[in-house]
Design an enzyme around this catalytic site. Structure first.
Site, PDB file in Angstrom:
ATOM      1  N   GLY A  65      -7.535  -7.226  14.325  1.00  0.00           N
ATOM      2  CA  GLY A  65      -8.057  -8.401  15.022  1.00  0.00           C
ATOM      3  C   GLY A  65      -8.782  -7.940  16.278  1.00  0.00           C
ATOM      4  CE1 TYR A  97      28.362  26.352  -0.812  1.00  0.00           C
ATOM      5  CE2 TYR A  97      30.129  26.857  -2.347  1.00  0.00           C
ATOM      6  CZ  TYR A  97      29.417  25.943  -1.595  1.00  0.00           C
ATOM      7  OH  TYR A  97      29.771  24.620  -1.616  1.00  0.00           O
ATOM      8  CE1 TYR A 150       3.070  -7.711  14.610  1.00  0.00           C
ATOM      9  CE2 TYR A 150       1.490  -6.062  13.917  1.00  0.00           C
ATOM     10  CZ  TYR A 150       1.763  -7.343  14.320  1.00  0.00           C
ATOM     11  OH  TYR A 150       0.759  -8.251  14.423  1.00  0.00           O
ATOM     12  N   GLY A 151       7.803  -4.121  12.560  1.00  0.00           N
ATOM     13  CA  GLY A 151       8.681  -3.152  11.906  1.00  0.00           C
ATOM     14  C   GLY A 151       7.976  -1.899  11.435  1.00  0.00           C
ATOM     15  CG  ASN A 192      -1.026  -0.550   7.203  1.00  0.00           C
ATOM     16  OD1 ASN A 192      -0.186  -1.446   7.288  1.00  0.00           O
ATOM     17  ND2 ASN A 192      -1.970  -0.378   8.083  1.00  0.00           N
ATOM     18  CD  GLN A 214       7.450 -14.663   6.756  1.00  0.00           C
ATOM     19  OE1 GLN A 214       7.520 -13.436   6.805  1.00  0.00           O
ATOM     20  NE2 GLN A 214       6.332 -15.322   7.043  1.00  0.00           N
ATOM     21  NE  ARG A 244      -2.469  -1.899   3.151  1.00  0.00           N
ATOM     22  CZ  ARG A 244      -2.916  -2.062   4.396  1.00  0.00           C
ATOM     23  NH1 ARG A 244      -3.920  -1.315   4.840  1.00  0.00           N
ATOM     24  NH2 ARG A 244      -2.361  -2.945   5.203  1.00  0.00           N
ATOM     25  CG  ASN A 272      33.240  24.657  -3.344  1.00  0.00           C
ATOM     26  OD1 ASN A 272      32.568  25.262  -4.175  1.00  0.00           O
ATOM     27  ND2 ASN A 272      32.748  23.681  -2.625  1.00  0.00           N
ATOM     28  CE1 TYR A 273      33.029  19.386  -8.685  1.00  0.00           C
ATOM     29  CE2 TYR A 273      31.331  20.601  -9.862  1.00  0.00           C
ATOM     30  CZ  TYR A 273      32.011  19.417  -9.614  1.00  0.00           C
ATOM     31  OH  TYR A 273      31.660  18.280 -10.293  1.00  0.00           O
TER      32      TYR A 273
HETATM   33  C1  UD1 Z   1      -1.969  -8.217  12.624  1.00  0.00           C
HETATM   34  C2  UD1 Z   1      -2.725  -9.096  13.601  1.00  0.00           C
HETATM   35  C3  UD1 Z   1      -3.995  -8.368  14.048  1.00  0.00           C
HETATM   36  C4  UD1 Z   1      -3.645  -7.036  14.659  1.00  0.00           C
HETATM   37  C5  UD1 Z   1      -2.776  -6.215  13.705  1.00  0.00           C
HETATM   38  C6  UD1 Z   1      -2.252  -5.009  14.415  1.00  0.00           C
HETATM   39  C7  UD1 Z   1      -2.285 -11.385  12.885  1.00  0.00           C
HETATM   40  C8  UD1 Z   1      -2.844 -12.579  12.196  1.00  0.00           C
HETATM   41  N1  UD1 Z   1      -3.083 -10.332  12.945  1.00  0.00           N
HETATM   42  O1  UD1 Z   1      -2.804  -8.067  11.491  1.00  0.00           O
HETATM   43  O2  UD1 Z   1      -4.699  -9.152  15.003  1.00  0.00           O
HETATM   44  O3  UD1 Z   1      -4.820  -6.330  14.982  1.00  0.00           O
HETATM   45  O4  UD1 Z   1      -1.645  -6.988  13.239  1.00  0.00           O
HETATM   46  O5  UD1 Z   1      -1.546  -4.202  13.542  1.00  0.00           O
HETATM   47  O6  UD1 Z   1      -1.188 -11.419  13.400  1.00  0.00           O
HETATM   48  N2  UD1 Z   1       4.637  -9.886   8.577  1.00  0.00           N
HETATM   49  C9  UD1 Z   1       5.712 -10.683   8.225  1.00  0.00           C
HETATM   50  N3  UD1 Z   1       5.506 -11.832   7.555  1.00  0.00           N
HETATM   51  C10 UD1 Z   1       4.260 -12.277   7.228  1.00  0.00           C
HETATM   52  C11 UD1 Z   1       3.155 -11.466   7.589  1.00  0.00           C
HETATM   53  C12 UD1 Z   1       3.386 -10.284   8.267  1.00  0.00           C
HETATM   54  O7  UD1 Z   1       6.853 -10.331   8.520  1.00  0.00           O
HETATM   55  O8  UD1 Z   1       4.160 -13.339   6.638  1.00  0.00           O
HETATM   56  C13 UD1 Z   1       4.869  -8.640   9.299  1.00  0.00           C
HETATM   57  C14 UD1 Z   1       4.470  -7.409   8.507  1.00  0.00           C
HETATM   58  O9  UD1 Z   1       5.566  -6.922   7.756  1.00  0.00           O
HETATM   59  C15 UD1 Z   1       4.040  -6.454   9.602  1.00  0.00           C
HETATM   60  C16 UD1 Z   1       3.533  -7.368  10.724  1.00  0.00           C
HETATM   61  O10 UD1 Z   1       4.088  -8.639  10.471  1.00  0.00           O
HETATM   62  O11 UD1 Z   1       5.119  -5.713  10.116  1.00  0.00           O
HETATM   63  C17 UD1 Z   1       2.022  -7.452  10.762  1.00  0.00           C
HETATM   64  O12 UD1 Z   1       1.545  -7.980   9.554  1.00  0.00           O
HETATM   65  P1  UD1 Z   1       0.227  -7.422   8.876  1.00  0.00           P
HETATM   66  O13 UD1 Z   1       0.026  -8.127   7.611  1.00  0.00           O
HETATM   67  O14 UD1 Z   1       0.218  -5.951   8.886  1.00  0.00           O
HETATM   68  O15 UD1 Z   1      -0.864  -7.969   9.915  1.00  0.00           O
HETATM   69  P2  UD1 Z   1      -2.342  -7.436  10.065  1.00  0.00           P
HETATM   70  O16 UD1 Z   1      -3.189  -8.078   9.040  1.00  0.00           O
HETATM   71  O17 UD1 Z   1      -2.345  -5.980  10.142  1.00  0.00           O
HETATM   72 MG    MG Z   2      -0.983  -4.346   9.599  1.00  0.00          MG
END
Ligand code: UD1
Ligand code: MG
Length: 456
Positions: free
Chosen positions: A144, A351, A108-109, A229, A80, A16, A371-372
């Site tokens: 979730g 400058y 989360y990153g 996102n 992964q 996104r 200077n250049y």
């Molecule tokens: C996830 C949670 C959800 C929560 C939300 C909060 C799950 C199933 N759901 O949903 O309950 O409300 O986060 O933001 O966990 N990522 C990986 N590898 C993967 C999938 C994801 O590294 O295979 C990483 C993504 O880069 C991201 C994080 O995990 O940093 C979350 O993944 P994302 O797909 O955003 O999860 P949500 O669907 O938002």
């Molecule tokens: Mg998410």
């Protein structure tokens, strides 16, 4: 090894963002998104910190290793290969945490604003069982939902796409940040399947598996756990982080006249009694020391401003600009990779690039260091107490000695010894009556301007 380790999930594509750059490398206050959770994990003494990468892993890894040069062996970068869900992502870190038996913090990153007090509350939850952060966003869509028993105990988490109508009405959501005992984590992950709407392995299933032993839900402010996102989210997060950074500087003794219009990067350091006027940008690893004043609409990047110095209004300090104490750099002055000694003044339209300028120098309006030469960057040296007259060009490499004068309007191509005067401008000619004669000629020619000729 410590009692706490961390797994930072960052393998997602970030579709996104609609970007050629990996999402977690997009910047917030001068640092990539992924910098923030890693910095938090390191600050909490997590060891190891496993960062799960997928999309463009090598590039992201190189960026993080450059940002954390001293983290050494604490950072690990499992990959992964295919993104099959958050549980699958955590599993990818299993080997990296193989010999670890304490508690695992899952971050989360793309969640950069998690605050220390919030994470401390998560870490203070009863040990030996799962704790996770929940939140109540204005609109829970996409998250979730946290399902609780009649007595309030957490039962499970249901993803939006798997929600029934009643579950969809729940306002409490999973923030996705967990603290889990390592032994339980690996055991539970082996039992998680992918029988859900997305056929993915959900980390959220941990909660249902642990519900029997009790799970602690810790409430967090939504703005801290909101993920990035798309670019609209990025701008919102950037504004929040900026406000936080400015507020911290204010509490530490910095006057910020218009905090909403002042952009200070995360890496900037400011001394006591620094004043920042409206509209300034302080970027990168800029340092401003005690009592300095950054006047309106100045832009500083990787610059260093000494105590009591005054910069701007409308000044630009580029990387490597070093101003010693009490230097004045005024309007429309650009300084790059140059040192200005104590008390030196360059107040107007100038400058200064690749220059080494001593203390007490006066750099006149419109001075330019050339200077250049099209290939190389060349150095200008100006000694202590020298005076550079206005509208002068110093063609590098060149040196102006201590206390020497450069006459206004000079183009200096050769070194000027200490205490000398260098003057290169053409002598002035003054022609008495010239303008009046020109007017007469023009009138005689019916208004047609005459050919210009210099006649005494
Ligand atoms: C996830 C949670 C959800 C929560 C939300 C909060 C799950 C199933 N759901 O949903 O309950 O409300 O986060 O933001 O966990 N990522 C990986 N590898 C993967 C999938 C994801 O590294 O295979 C990483 C993504 O880069 C991201 C994080 O995990 O940093 C979350 O993944 P994302 O797909 O955003 O999860 P949500 O669907 O938002
Ligand atoms: Mg998410």
């Amino acid at each position: 090894m410590s009692f706490l380790s961390a797994i930072v999930l960052a393998a997602g594509k970030g579709t996104r963002m609609k970007s050629d750059r990996p999402k977690v490398l997009h910047e917030l206050a001068g640092r990539p998104l992924l910098y923030y959770p890693i910095a938090l994990a390191l600050e909490l003494s997590c060891d190891p910190v496993a960062i799960v990468l997928g999309h463009r892993a090598a590039e992201v890894r190189a960026a993080m290793e450059a940002l954390f040069p001293t983290a050494g062996g604490r950072l690990r970068f499992p990959v992964q290969e295919e993104q099959k869900g958050t549980a699958h992502a955590v599993l990818a870190a299993r080997e990296a945490l193989d010999d670890f038996a304490g508690e695992v913090l899952v971050l989360y990153g793309d969640v950069p604003l998690l605050g220390r007090p919030t994470i401390d509350r998560l870490l203070a939850a009863p040990a030996g069982r799962i704790a996770f952060l929940t939140s109540r966003p204005p609109d829970p869509t996409g998250y979730g939902r946290v399902v609780r028993e009649a007595d309030g105990r957490v039962a499970r988490i249901v993803e939006e796409r798997d929600c029934g109508p009643a579950e969809r009405m729940l306002g409490e959501v999973n923030a996705g940040i967990y603290r889990v005992p390592a032994a339980f984590l690996w055991d539970a992950l082996d039992r998680i399947g992918s029988a859900n709407a997305q056929s993915e392995f959900y980390l959220t299933d941990l909660v249902a598996l642990a519900a029997g032993q009790g799970v602690t839900a810790v409430a967090a402010p939504f703005e801290e756990v909101a993920g990035v996102n798309d670019r609209a989210d990025l701008a919102v997060a950037a504004a929040r982080l900026r406000a936080r950074i400015n507020h911290a500087h204010q509490l530490a003794g910095v006057t910020i006249a218009a905090p909403e219009g002042t952009f200070i990067d995360a890496g900037v350091r400011l001394g006591r009694d620094v004043t920042i006027e409206p509209g300034c940008v302080l970027a990168g690893d800029t340092i401003v020391e005690d009592g300095a004043r950054i006047r309106a609409y100045s832009v500083l990047e990787d610059a260093r401003v000494g105590p009591g110095a005054i910069v701007g209004p409308f000044a630009r300090l580029r990387p490597g600009a070093v101003l010693e104490a009490d230097v004045h750099v005024g309007n429309f002055v650009e300084v790059k990779n140059s040192r200005l000694g104590r008390g030196t003044k360059a107040n107007h339209l100038t400058y200064l690039g690749d220059a080494e300028i001593g203390p007490g120098v006066n750099v006149g309006a419109g001075t330019i260091t050339c200077n250049y030469d099209g290939v190389n960057k060349l150095k200008t040296v100006i000694g202590e107490g020298a005076f550079i007259g206005s509208d002068s060009q110093l063609v590098a490499p060149v040196e102006v000695g201590a206390r020497a004068y450069v006459g206004a309007g000079s183009t200096v191509t050769e070194d000027v010894p200490a205490d000398a005067l260098a003057l290169t401008r053409a002598p002035q000619q003054t022609v008495e009556g010239w303008a009046a004669r020109r007017r007469e000629k023009q009138a005689a020619a019916g208004g047609k301007p005459p050919k210009q000729r210099l006649k005494r």
